[in-house]
Motif scaffolding. Structure first.
Motif, PDB file in Angstrom:
ATOM      1  N   GLY A   1     -24.191  74.429  42.817  1.00 38.74           N
ATOM      2  CA  GLY A   1     -25.216  73.452  42.495  1.00 38.74           C
ATOM      3  C   GLY A   1     -26.185  73.889  41.419  1.00 38.74           C
ATOM      4  O   GLY A   1     -27.266  73.323  41.278  1.00 38.74           O
ATOM      5  N   GLY A   2     -25.794  74.894  40.651  1.00 36.27           N
ATOM      6  CA  GLY A   2     -26.643  75.385  39.566  1.00 36.27           C
ATOM      7  C   GLY A   2     -27.473  76.591  39.915  1.00 36.27           C
ATOM      8  O   GLY A   2     -28.246  77.072  39.074  1.00 36.27           O
ATOM      9  N   ALA A   3     -27.327  77.133  41.126  1.00 31.14           N
ATOM     10  CA  ALA A   3     -28.175  78.254  41.546  1.00 31.14           C
ATOM     11  C   ALA A   3     -28.005  79.469  40.644  1.00 31.14           C
ATOM     12  O   ALA A   3     -28.983  80.099  40.233  1.00 31.14           O
ATOM     13  CB  ALA A   3     -27.871  78.619  43.000  1.00 31.14           C
ATOM     14  N   SER A   4     -26.742  79.836  40.325  1.00 32.11           N
ATOM     15  CA  SER A   4     -26.539  81.024  39.491  1.00 32.11           C
ATOM     16  C   SER A   4     -26.988  80.785  38.063  1.00 32.11           C
ATOM     17  O   SER A   4     -27.488  81.700  37.397  1.00 32.11           O
ATOM     18  CB  SER A   4     -25.078  81.458  39.547  1.00 32.11           C
ATOM     19  N   ALA A   5     -26.844  79.551  37.574  1.00 28.95           N
ATOM     20  CA  ALA A   5     -27.334  79.239  36.232  1.00 28.95           C
ATOM     21  C   ALA A   5     -28.851  79.356  36.194  1.00 28.95           C
ATOM     22  O   ALA A   5     -29.426  79.909  35.246  1.00 28.95           O
ATOM     23  CB  ALA A   5     -26.907  77.829  35.837  1.00 28.95           C
ATOM     24  N   ASN A   6     -29.515  78.846  37.234  1.00 28.90           N
ATOM     25  CA  ASN A   6     -30.965  78.948  37.283  1.00 28.90           C
ATOM     26  C   ASN A   6     -31.416  80.394  37.434  1.00 28.90           C
ATOM     27  O   ASN A   6     -32.441  80.802  36.881  1.00 28.90           O
ATOM     28  CB  ASN A   6     -31.507  78.107  38.433  1.00 28.90           C
ATOM     29  N   ALA A   7     -30.652  81.184  38.183  1.00 34.30           N
ATOM     30  CA  ALA A   7     -30.989  82.597  38.333  1.00 34.30           C
ATOM     31  C   ALA A   7     -30.887  83.314  36.989  1.00 34.30           C
ATOM     32  O   ALA A   7     -31.739  84.150  36.653  1.00 34.30           O
ATOM     33  CB  ALA A   7     -30.077  83.255  39.363  1.00 34.30           C
ATOM     34  N   ALA A   8     -29.845  82.966  36.232  1.00 39.18           N
ATOM     35  CA  ALA A   8     -29.699  83.573  34.908  1.00 39.18           C
ATOM     36  C   ALA A   8     -30.854  83.187  34.009  1.00 39.18           C
ATOM     37  O   ALA A   8     -31.367  84.010  33.237  1.00 39.18           O
ATOM     38  CB  ALA A   8     -28.360  83.139  34.293  1.00 39.18           C
ATOM     39  N   LEU A   9     -31.287  81.937  34.122  1.00 40.69           N
ATOM     40  CA  LEU A   9     -32.401  81.488  33.301  1.00 40.69           C
ATOM     41  C   LEU A   9     -33.692  82.193  33.711  1.00 40.69           C
ATOM     42  O   LEU A   9     -34.470  82.644  32.869  1.00 40.69           O
ATOM     43  CB  LEU A   9     -32.565  79.972  33.442  1.00 40.69           C
ATOM     44  N   ALA A  10     -33.904  82.320  35.020  1.00 37.62           N
ATOM     45  CA  ALA A  10     -35.108  82.995  35.498  1.00 37.62           C
ATOM     46  C   ALA A  10     -35.142  84.450  35.054  1.00 37.62           C
ATOM     47  O   ALA A  10     -36.188  84.993  34.718  1.00 37.62           O
ATOM     48  CB  ALA A  10     -35.184  82.904  37.022  1.00 37.62           C
ATOM     49  N   ALA A  11     -33.966  85.069  35.036  1.00 34.11           N
ATOM     50  CA  ALA A  11     -33.892  86.473  34.607  1.00 34.11           C
ATOM     51  C   ALA A  11     -34.294  86.637  33.155  1.00 34.11           C
ATOM     52  O   ALA A  11     -34.737  87.705  32.743  1.00 34.11           O
ATOM     53  CB  ALA A  11     -32.480  87.008  34.831  1.00 34.11           C
ATOM     54  N   SER A  12     -34.152  85.578  32.387  1.00 37.35           N
ATOM     55  CA  SER A  12     -34.527  85.648  30.977  1.00 37.35           C
ATOM     56  C   SER A  12     -36.012  85.394  30.761  1.00 37.35           C
ATOM     57  O   SER A  12     -36.502  85.474  29.643  1.00 37.35           O
ATOM     58  CB  SER A  12     -33.724  84.604  30.173  1.00 37.35           C
ATOM     59  N   GLY A  13     -36.714  85.029  31.863  1.00 33.29           N
ATOM     60  CA  GLY A  13     -38.143  84.782  31.758  1.00 33.29           C
ATOM     61  C   GLY A  13     -38.507  83.336  31.490  1.00 33.29           C
ATOM     62  O   GLY A  13     -39.687  83.008  31.372  1.00 33.29           O
ATOM     63  N   ALA A  14     -37.526  82.451  31.410  1.00 32.47           N
ATOM     64  CA  ALA A  14     -37.797  81.041  31.132  1.00 32.47           C
ATOM     65  C   ALA A  14     -38.048  80.292  32.439  1.00 32.47           C
ATOM     66  O   ALA A  14     -37.625  80.736  33.505  1.00 32.47           O
ATOM     67  CB  ALA A  14     -36.608  80.421  30.400  1.00 32.47           C
ATOM     68  N   PRO A  15     -38.734  79.155  32.371  1.00 36.09           N
ATOM     69  CA  PRO A  15     -38.967  78.371  33.601  1.00 36.09           C
ATOM     70  C   PRO A  15     -37.670  77.786  34.133  1.00 36.09           C
ATOM     71  O   PRO A  15     -36.770  77.431  33.382  1.00 36.09           O
ATOM     72  CB  PRO A  15     -39.914  77.253  33.127  1.00 36.09           C
ATOM     73  N   VAL A  16     -37.562  77.711  35.449  1.00 39.07           N
ATOM     74  CA  VAL A  16     -36.360  77.196  36.095  1.00 39.07           C
ATOM     75  C   VAL A  16     -36.510  75.696  36.307  1.00 39.07           C
ATOM     76  O   VAL A  16     -37.539  75.225  36.798  1.00 39.07           O
ATOM     77  CB  VAL A  16     -36.130  77.896  37.450  1.00 39.07           C
ATOM     78  N   PRO A  17     -35.496  74.909  35.938  1.00 39.46           N
ATOM     79  CA  PRO A  17     -35.610  73.460  36.093  1.00 39.46           C
ATOM     80  C   PRO A  17     -35.556  73.042  37.550  1.00 39.46           C
ATOM     81  O   PRO A  17     -34.974  73.722  38.392  1.00 39.46           O
ATOM     82  CB  PRO A  17     -34.381  72.930  35.346  1.00 39.46           C
TER      83      PRO A  17
END
Length: 600
Positions: free
Chosen positions: A392-408
């Protein structure tokens, strides 16, 4: 005023007269009656011998002489209740629905010699019976309404249907019934296959409960106290038959596309061989009644066709945006519609030669063509394979969070009501960096919520039209989301088509939405395959890692260089859509080539 449809003189003293079948009411007697018309009310049985009684409001030209006959424009639907369309409106007295007052005024319908009839589907307004969302019962209602309208003493026997959304669906049903009296159908923004409005290949949409709630609510709207006794009694049918609402809700929960409940509502398949002249509109990027199975319906339909199709939301041909611009961007809806009816209901030769199809593509430019789609070549493009986690996008959001960007954040699926006239927004605009972050992680060999496949840059502009199809072989169970992106050289990308499906190990083919999108020279076509990552579906992620191989994309392509321009401006919603769906997705390693330019 004299003749059959003249209101009796004694009615002049009434300030809000209520019509019956034999006591017509004018605008002067009831200000809810459109000027230039007289209103009567009628009751007749449905065609399925179920005992269902249908109610009709008839509006006839004022001053119609006894024995004079006019063709009938008919609209059949759930929104014609006297107290309001989807809720109780601010009326002080009863009267006919104003749902299509824009059409009546825009065409000068009564001065042009037409009657307008509104029939309540079973369970709505003044009709009895249990709701049957586009099913066999409602199909019987449409049949009965056409027959009734054709046989009235003031009718020439020629009937045309008009509607938008739900009452456009009943127009498609009318075409499918193939009745001799029905001479033309105008259907704006319909649903082409009822299953697709509730499920996407087994995955429920948020309105799996919301649509049932909406129509149960509309069916039980309190009607006006001054309505006639028969109308009021019929309007309370559900109070004596609460099972109607329960059964209606249960139908939406049937997830199996091949269950008889849904096959009896597959309007696209049921259109095979039909030939009623058909005028349709469809927004390719709209959020409510999407262009799913549109091409199948039109391919199956063999009669004359007219269409306005383009880049707009859930609107009518004459609607305007808040700034005054036409929502579809094209002038002349009412003139062209009336010309269509004049041709097929009156046999009048058109004074203006209109294109069969007027099409706005993704650049905002309009073109004329003889049919839709026009296809120069069909291609099958190899996409190869990859892996994703159905989370459901959890790993994509985790990758985004790891980059320091806000999670949708997903918009929560609506828990209330959602009908074909009004749909809440259920998607969400992803942050610019999400797609880019996933692509970068993919290049680093990581498996996240989806993977991308890129084409080589196009040598010439090419249009993707018709209904794209993706087929693949998967190992694993869960959900799959498929998206197409138009990627510019600077890495900005617009998602222009999408679809989802339940997935089991094995081969799978999925039709996306119908589209009409031009890829400019130098742009790249990207395909995303992965887990469902928006609020547009109520999916249940499996958590499994899905391995995909042998994926292929089938496209219908057209050459924009061959376009024949026609009148029309850029629809206002196109820029709204571009703002919402533009993300960052730099081109990646190319795996396929999209042919472009002429094949000659």
């Amino acid at each position: 005023m004299t003749g059959l449809l003249t209101a009796p003189a004694t009615a002049q003293a009434r300030t809000a007269a209520v019509a019956t079948a034999t006591d017509p009411v004018t605008h002067e007697e009831n200000d809810r009656v459109p000027e230039g018309s007289v209103w009567t009310q009628h009751y007749f049985p449905s065609a399925d011998h179920s005992g269902t009684e249908l109610h009709a409001d008839a509006l006839l030209p004022e001053g119609l002489r006894k024995g004079q006959k006019v063709p009938v424009i008919l609209s059949v639907g759930p929104y014609f209740g006297h107290s309001g369309q989807t809720d109780v409106e601010d009326w002080t007295h009863t009267g006919p629905s104003s749902r299509f007052q824009d059409f009546i005024e825009g065409t000068d319908l009564f001065d042009r010699g037409y009657a307008f009839v509104m029939v309540d589907l079973r369970g709505f307004g003044g009709s009895t019976g249990c709701l049957d969302w586009a099913g066999p019962g409602e199909q019987a209602d449409v049949k009965a309404a056409i027959d009734w309208a054709a046989k009235q003493p003031w009718s020439t026997g020629a009937v045309g249907m008009y509607g938008k959304s739900y009452d456009a669906v009943t127009g498609l049903i009318g075409n499918n019934l193939d009745q001799r009296a029905l001479k033309a159908v105008v259907a704006q923004e319909p649903v082409w296959d009822m299953y697709q409005y509730i499920y996407s290949n087994g995955v429920p949409r948020p309105n799996v409960t919301g649509t049932a709630n909406a129509y149960n609510s509309i069916a039980t709207i309190r009607q006006m106290a001054d309505d006639d006794a028969r109308y009021l009694a019929n309007s309370q049918y559900e109070k004596a038959h609460p099972e109607c609402l329960t059964e209606n809700s249960a139908g939406y929960r049937i997830a199996d596309q091949w269950d008889e409940h849904w096959t009896s509502r597959d309007l696209a398949k049921m259109a095979e061989g039909t030939d009623t002249p058909l005028f349709v509109t469809q927004g390719f990027i709209e959020n409510n009644t999407k262009p799913e199975e549109m091409q199948e319906y039109l391919d199956n339909h063999k009669g004359p066709e007219r269409g306005w199709v383009g880049q707009w939301e859930h609107v009518r041909g004459g609607d305007r945006a808040p700034d005054g611009r036409l929502s579809m961007g094209r002038e002349g809806w009412y003139d062209e519609t009336l010309s269509f009816y004049d041709q097929y209901l009156k046999g009048a030769r058109p004074k203006v030669r209109y294109p069969a199809y007027s099409v706005e593509d993704s650049t905002g430019a309009w073109r004329a063509q003889k049919t839709w789609p026009v296809v120069e070549r069909n291609v099958t493009l190899p996409l190869g394979g990859g892996s994703y986690v159905d989370d459901g996008g959890a790993s994509a959001n985790a990758a985004l969070a790891a980059s320091g960007a806000p999670v949708p954040q997903h918009l929560a699926p609506p828990s209330g009501e959602w009908d074909m006239e009004n749909a809440p927004r259920t998607d969400r605009t992803a942050p610019k960096g999400l797609a880019r972050e996933q692509a970068e992680r993919q290049k680093a060999g990581e498996v996240t919520s989806s993977f991308f496949v890129w084409s080589r840059p196009l040598e010439h502009a090419v249009r993707v039209t018709g209904t794209p199809e993706v087929s693949l072989t998967a190992r694993g169970e869960g959900n799959v989301m498929l998206k197409l992106y138009d990627v510019a050289p600077d890495g900005t990308a617009v998602m222009f088509d999408e679809q989802v499906s339940l997935l089991d190990s094995g081969r799978l083919s999925v039709d996306l939405k119908a589209t009409d999108w031009t890829l400019a020279a130098g742009h790249v076509l990207a395909v995303e395959i992965g887990s469902i990552q928006t609020g547009s579906w109520r999916d249940t992620p499996s958590g499994e890692t899905i391995k995909v191989k042998g994926a292929r994309l089938e496209l219908a392509l057209d050459d924009p260089a061959d376009d024949i321009p026609t009148a029309g401006d850029r629809s206002p919603y196109l820029d709204t859509y571009l703002r919402q769906y533009t993300v960052e997705l730099p081109p990646g390693p190319a795996k396929f080539t999209v042919p472009s330019g002429s094949r000659r």
